[in-house]
Motif scaffolding. Structure first.
Motif: not given
Length: 291
Positions: A87-101
């Motif tokens: 049972d695990s969890y991941i913490k993430y953050q969007i740092v490049d919104v253009e690439r993300y989109y």
């Protein structure tokens, strides 16, 4: 009156257009301005912004650290072929919104699924190289640090940074529990047998050492006793010799009395001796002279 109504209508239209032209970007968000479904402008700083009304639309993306918490634990297998639930969890953050989109569009689930699949695959690979003991406590931090680095490298392709990957819980499946219990029982029995054998060997060693010390002590005591006895006998002989030298007749008389005492110690004692023997000379004549 006829002029006021058109003027009021124009003012309302202008206000409506202006309200559609300005928008606010919160400090916790990214904003992307779209025109005909095409991203035209990315806004990363908070504040008031302008867009062309009716032609342009704005979508917001959360820039805060987000958490992917698994609802169903992943099933992995260790190097001993034992199944465990992770049972695990991941913490993430969007740092490049253009690439993300460009990578996932407006569907956040695509990014979540990609991160989850990457982490689960890495967990299966890494746990498959280690024992149950390692994944439960021994090398878990080392594994999770490596998984985070690999997941972060893959997430960078979609404009995301993986901040942390952690295992909340590792549970053994029922079949694995039975196998682990049996192995632990076998190991404990082996340890107990080894300790008993070592204890028995130590007992024998202590007994042997005690027996050796006892023999040495008895031998030393015997030697001392014999030495003291010899010294006592020598002193006694010296005393006897000195007494004999001073008065031989009295010495002979005293020794004869002692012999009489020892010979007639009990009423039932019987002594068969020739009456003329020297043994009775002091009984016949206290002076011991032969007649």
């Amino acid at each position: 009156m006829n002029r006021i109504l058109p003027t009021l209508a124009v003012v309302l239209v202008v206000l409506f257009v202006l309200s559609m032209s300005f928008f606010t970007v919160d400090q916790r968000q990214y904003a992307v301005v779209f025109q005909f479904s095409e991203a035209r402008r990315v806004i990363k700083e908070p504040g008031f912004q302008f867009k062309v009304p009716l032609l342009q639309d704005v979508r917001f993306f959360d820039k805060r650290i987000q958490t992917i918490d698994e609802n169903v634990p992943a099933r992995v297998q260790t190097i001993e072929k034992m199944n465990v639930k992770v049972d695990s969890y991941i913490k993430y953050q969007i740092v490049d919104v253009e690439r993300y989109y460009k990578a996932v569009g407006l569907d956040e689930r695509k990014a979540v699924d990609r991160l989850r699949n990457t982490v689960n695959n890495m967990l299966r690979d890494e746990f498959g190289k280690r024992t149950v003991q390692d994944v439960i406590s021994g090398k878990r931090d080392e594994v999770m640090d490596y998984v985070r680095k690999v997941a972060d490298s893959d997430a960078a392709r979609i404009g995301v940074q993986v901040v942390d990957v952690r295992v909340k819980r590792v549970e053994l499946e029922d079949s694995t529990l039975v196998s682990v219990y049996e192995r632990m029982q076998s190991e404990r029995k082996a340890v107990a047998s080894k300790l008993r054998a070592e204890g028995s060997a130590e007992e024998d060693r202590i007994k042997a050492d005690a027996e050796r010390q006892r023999a040495v002590i008895l031998a030393d005591a015997y030697n001392i006793a014999q030495q003291q006895k010899g010294e006592g006998d020598a002193k006694a002989a010296a005393i006897y010799a000195e007494a004999y030298g001073r008065n031989p007749e009295f010495y002979a008389f005293y020794k004869s009395l002692d012999a009489y005492k020892q010979s007639f110690n009990k009423k039932s004692d019987v002594l068969v001796v020739d009456p003329s023997a020297d043994f009775f000379k002091y009984m016949k004549n206290p002076k011991g002279n032969s007649k």
